[in-house]
Design a protein around this motif. Structure first.
Motif, PDB file in Angstrom:
ATOM      1  N   ILE A  23      27.620  -5.374 -36.995  1.00  0.00           N
ATOM      2  CA  ILE A  23      27.076  -3.951 -37.370  1.00  0.00           C
ATOM      3  C   ILE A  23      27.017  -3.684 -39.081  1.00  0.00           C
ATOM      4  O   ILE A  23      27.623  -4.285 -39.669  1.00  0.00           O
ATOM      5  N   PHE A  24      25.679  -3.215 -39.064  1.00  0.00           N
ATOM      6  CA  PHE A  24      25.841  -2.825 -40.594  1.00  0.00           C
ATOM      7  C   PHE A  24      26.004  -1.273 -40.807  1.00  0.00           C
ATOM      8  O   PHE A  24      25.705  -0.370 -39.821  1.00  0.00           O
ATOM      9  N   ILE A  25      26.768  -1.048 -41.820  1.00  0.00           N
ATOM     10  CA  ILE A  25      27.168   0.033 -42.153  1.00  0.00           C
ATOM     11  C   ILE A  25      26.465   0.771 -43.377  1.00  0.00           C
ATOM     12  O   ILE A  25      26.609   0.053 -44.215  1.00  0.00           O
ATOM     13  N   ALA A  26      25.833   1.785 -43.441  1.00  0.00           N
ATOM     14  CA  ALA A  26      25.062   2.316 -44.591  1.00  0.00           C
ATOM     15  C   ALA A  26      25.644   3.574 -44.750  1.00  0.00           C
ATOM     16  O   ALA A  26      24.866   4.728 -44.150  1.00  0.00           O
ATOM     17  N   LEU A  27      26.264   4.011 -45.714  1.00  0.00           N
ATOM     18  CA  LEU A  27      26.787   5.053 -46.169  1.00  0.00           C
ATOM     19  C   LEU A  27      26.727   5.376 -47.678  1.00  0.00           C
ATOM     20  O   LEU A  27      26.941   4.280 -48.469  1.00  0.00           O
ATOM     21  N   LEU A  36      35.824   2.675 -42.795  1.00  0.00           N
ATOM     22  CA  LEU A  36      34.992   2.430 -41.473  1.00  0.00           C
ATOM     23  C   LEU A  36      34.936   0.991 -41.030  1.00  0.00           C
ATOM     24  O   LEU A  36      35.278   0.703 -39.967  1.00  0.00           O
ATOM     25  N   SER A  37      34.435   0.191 -42.221  1.00  0.00           N
ATOM     26  CA  SER A  37      34.276  -1.288 -42.010  1.00  0.00           C
ATOM     27  C   SER A  37      35.629  -2.047 -41.505  1.00  0.00           C
ATOM     28  O   SER A  37      35.743  -2.627 -40.582  1.00  0.00           O
ATOM     29  N   SER A  38      36.775  -1.348 -42.271  1.00  0.00           N
ATOM     30  CA  SER A  38      38.015  -2.034 -41.786  1.00  0.00           C
ATOM     31  C   SER A  38      38.273  -1.791 -40.407  1.00  0.00           C
ATOM     32  O   SER A  38      39.129  -2.836 -39.645  1.00  0.00           O
ATOM     33  N   HIS A  39      38.258  -0.567 -39.942  1.00  0.00           N
ATOM     34  CA  HIS A  39      38.363  -0.072 -38.716  1.00  0.00           C
ATOM     35  C   HIS A  39      37.767  -0.798 -37.429  1.00  0.00           C
ATOM     36  O   HIS A  39      38.120  -1.247 -36.533  1.00  0.00           O
ATOM     37  N   VAL A  40      36.290  -0.955 -37.679  1.00  0.00           N
ATOM     38  CA  VAL A  40      35.307  -1.665 -36.918  1.00  0.00           C
ATOM     39  C   VAL A  40      35.798  -3.265 -36.823  1.00  0.00           C
ATOM     40  O   VAL A  40      35.661  -3.743 -35.731  1.00  0.00           O
ATOM     41  N   ASN A  41      36.098  -3.841 -38.040  1.00  0.00           N
ATOM     42  CA  ASN A  41      36.454  -5.253 -38.067  1.00  0.00           C
ATOM     43  C   ASN A  41      37.594  -5.398 -36.904  1.00  0.00           C
ATOM     44  O   ASN A  41      37.825  -6.562 -36.586  1.00  0.00           O
ATOM     45  N   CYS A  42      38.651  -4.533 -36.949  1.00  0.00           N
ATOM     46  CA  CYS A  42      39.698  -4.645 -36.305  1.00  0.00           C
ATOM     47  C   CYS A  42      39.586  -4.806 -34.583  1.00  0.00           C
ATOM     48  O   CYS A  42      40.258  -5.364 -34.098  1.00  0.00           O
ATOM     49  N   PHE A  43      38.232  -4.437 -34.240  1.00  0.00           N
ATOM     50  CA  PHE A  43      37.786  -4.667 -32.843  1.00  0.00           C
ATOM     51  C   PHE A  43      36.966  -5.672 -32.648  1.00  0.00           C
ATOM     52  O   PHE A  43      36.506  -5.936 -31.773  1.00  0.00           O
ATOM     53  N   GLY A  44      37.021  -6.621 -33.784  1.00  0.00           N
ATOM     54  CA  GLY A  44      36.200  -8.162 -33.414  1.00  0.00           C
ATOM     55  C   GLY A  44      34.962  -8.122 -33.752  1.00  0.00           C
ATOM     56  O   GLY A  44      34.188  -8.978 -33.782  1.00  0.00           O
ATOM     57  N   TYR A  45      34.239  -7.075 -34.456  1.00  0.00           N
ATOM     58  CA  TYR A  45      33.058  -6.893 -34.896  1.00  0.00           C
ATOM     59  C   TYR A  45      32.905  -7.273 -36.319  1.00  0.00           C
ATOM     60  O   TYR A  45      33.856  -7.318 -37.205  1.00  0.00           O
ATOM     61  N   THR A  46      31.562  -7.923 -36.724  1.00  0.00           N
ATOM     62  CA  THR A  46      31.491  -8.192 -38.299  1.00  0.00           C
ATOM     63  C   THR A  46      30.783  -7.175 -38.814  1.00  0.00           C
ATOM     64  O   THR A  46      29.992  -6.636 -38.211  1.00  0.00           O
ATOM     65  N   THR A  47      30.987  -6.786 -40.135  1.00  0.00           N
ATOM     66  CA  THR A  47      30.327  -5.944 -40.702  1.00  0.00           C
ATOM     67  C   THR A  47      29.560  -6.157 -42.016  1.00  0.00           C
ATOM     68  O   THR A  47      29.817  -7.234 -42.545  1.00  0.00           O
ATOM     69  N   GLN A  48      28.752  -5.389 -42.285  1.00  0.00           N
ATOM     70  CA  GLN A  48      27.931  -5.691 -43.609  1.00  0.00           C
ATOM     71  C   GLN A  48      27.799  -4.284 -43.936  1.00  0.00           C
ATOM     72  O   GLN A  48      27.280  -3.321 -43.329  1.00  0.00           O
ATOM     73  N   ILE A  49      28.088  -4.149 -45.483  1.00  0.00           N
ATOM     74  CA  ILE A  49      27.962  -2.641 -46.065  1.00  0.00           C
ATOM     75  C   ILE A  49      26.781  -2.694 -46.858  1.00  0.00           C
ATOM     76  O   ILE A  49      26.436  -3.459 -47.510  1.00  0.00           O
ATOM     77  N   PHE A  50      26.157  -1.403 -46.676  1.00  0.00           N
ATOM     78  CA  PHE A  50      24.721  -1.153 -47.562  1.00  0.00           C
ATOM     79  C   PHE A  50      25.088   0.055 -48.247  1.00  0.00           C
ATOM     80  O   PHE A  50      25.525   1.082 -47.786  1.00  0.00           O
ATOM     81  N   HIS A  51      24.708   0.293 -49.698  1.00  0.00           N
ATOM     82  CA  HIS A  51      24.796   1.442 -50.269  1.00  0.00           C
ATOM     83  C   HIS A  51      23.619   1.897 -50.817  1.00  0.00           C
ATOM     84  O   HIS A  51      23.106   3.017 -51.497  1.00  0.00           O
ATOM     85  N   GLN A  52      22.598   1.159 -50.646  1.00  0.00           N
ATOM     86  CA  GLN A  52      21.161   1.141 -51.037  1.00  0.00           C
ATOM     87  C   GLN A  52      20.222   0.821 -49.845  1.00  0.00           C
ATOM     88  O   GLN A  52      20.132  -0.042 -49.155  1.00  0.00           O
ATOM     89  N   THR A  63      18.033 -10.870 -40.876  1.00  0.00           N
ATOM     90  CA  THR A  63      19.274 -10.729 -40.018  1.00  0.00           C
ATOM     91  C   THR A  63      19.627  -9.405 -39.365  1.00  0.00           C
ATOM     92  O   THR A  63      20.475  -8.918 -39.625  1.00  0.00           O
ATOM     93  N   PRO A  64      18.684  -9.255 -38.217  1.00  0.00           N
ATOM     94  CA  PRO A  64      19.141  -7.678 -37.860  1.00  0.00           C
ATOM     95  C   PRO A  64      20.174  -7.694 -37.217  1.00  0.00           C
ATOM     96  O   PRO A  64      20.675  -8.724 -36.491  1.00  0.00           O
ATOM     97  N   PRO A  65      20.914  -6.568 -37.043  1.00  0.00           N
ATOM     98  CA  PRO A  65      22.505  -6.596 -36.416  1.00  0.00           C
ATOM     99  C   PRO A  65      22.226  -5.963 -34.956  1.00  0.00           C
ATOM    100  O   PRO A  65      21.159  -5.830 -34.408  1.00  0.00           O
ATOM    101  N   ASP A  66      23.362  -5.864 -34.373  1.00  0.00           N
ATOM    102  CA  ASP A  66      23.746  -5.454 -32.935  1.00  0.00           C
ATOM    103  C   ASP A  66      23.620  -3.977 -32.987  1.00  0.00           C
ATOM    104  O   ASP A  66      23.299  -3.281 -31.842  1.00  0.00           O
ATOM    105  N   LEU A  67      23.958  -3.322 -34.282  1.00  0.00           N
ATOM    106  CA  LEU A  67      24.048  -1.933 -34.342  1.00  0.00           C
ATOM    107  C   LEU A  67      23.899  -1.537 -35.640  1.00  0.00           C
ATOM    108  O   LEU A  67      24.381  -2.341 -36.355  1.00  0.00           O
ATOM    109  N   ILE A  68      23.849  -0.277 -35.902  1.00  0.00           N
ATOM    110  CA  ILE A  68      23.793   0.331 -37.238  1.00  0.00           C
ATOM    111  C   ILE A  68      24.535   1.805 -37.207  1.00  0.00           C
ATOM    112  O   ILE A  68      24.032   2.321 -36.406  1.00  0.00           O
ATOM    113  N   ILE A  69      25.401   1.543 -38.063  1.00  0.00           N
ATOM    114  CA  ILE A  69      26.007   3.174 -38.387  1.00  0.00           C
ATOM    115  C   ILE A  69      25.756   3.539 -39.655  1.00  0.00           C
ATOM    116  O   ILE A  69      25.911   2.776 -40.651  1.00  0.00           O
ATOM    117  N   MET A  70      24.955   4.714 -39.699  1.00  0.00           N
ATOM    118  CA  MET A  70      24.235   5.500 -40.779  1.00  0.00           C
ATOM    119  C   MET A  70      24.637   6.654 -41.152  1.00  0.00           C
ATOM    120  O   MET A  70      24.647   7.478 -40.261  1.00  0.00           O
TER     121      MET A  70
END
Length: 108
Positions: A23-27, A36-52, A63-70
Motif C-alpha cells: 500500500i502506498f500512503i500519500a499524505l 496510518l502506516s503503523s496501523h496498516v502494517n499491523c494487518f500484514g501489509y507493507t507500506t511506502q510513504i510519500f510526501h511529494q 513498483t505499482p502497489p496493490d492499493l493507494i491511500i491518498m
C-alpha cells in the motif's frame, strides 16, 4: 543392496511465503502518515510513504502497489495527487484502487 532415493533439491522443499500486499500512503502531514502506516502494517501489509507527488509518480512507474491511500489535498506545486492518478490510471489495463481521505471537516 538398497538404493537411496535421489536427493531433493532445496528449492523444491522450501516454500516461499507470498509477498504481502503493498500500500502506498500519500499524505501531506507526516505524523498522520506514520500513524496510518503503523496501523496498516499491523494487518500484514507493507507500506511506502510519500510526501511529494513527484516521488509517488516515480514509484508508480517502477513498483505499482496493490492499493493507494491518498489525501484529497495531496499536492506538490502545480501537480496534485488526484491529477497524477487520473493520468496514470488511464494507461493501465487494470487500475490501481485508490482510497481518498481528508482531515478537513468542510469542503472549501
Amino acid at each position: 543392496m538398497p538404493t537411496l532415493p535421489p536427493p531433493h533439491s532445496p528449492q523444491s522443499t522450501v516454500q516461499k511465503e507470498p509477498l504481502a500486499p503493498s500500500i502506498f500512503i500519500a499524505l501531506n502531514e507526516s505524523a498522520l502518515t506514520e500513524q496510518l502506516s503503523s496501523h496498516v502494517n499491523c494487518f500484514g501489509y507493507t507500506t511506502q510513504i510519500f510526501h511529494q507527488v513527484e516521488d509517488l509518480a516515480h514509484a508508480l512507474e517502477h513498483t505499482p502497489p496493490d492499493l493507494i491511500i491518498m489525501e484529497v489535498s495531496f499536492t506538490d506545486g502545480e501537480l496534485s495527487g488526484a491529477d497524477l492518478m487520473a493520468v496514470h490510471q488511464a494507461n493501465l489495463e487494470t487500475p490501481i484502487p485508490v482510497i481518498f481521505i481528508s482531515q478537513r471537516d468542510a469542503l472549501e
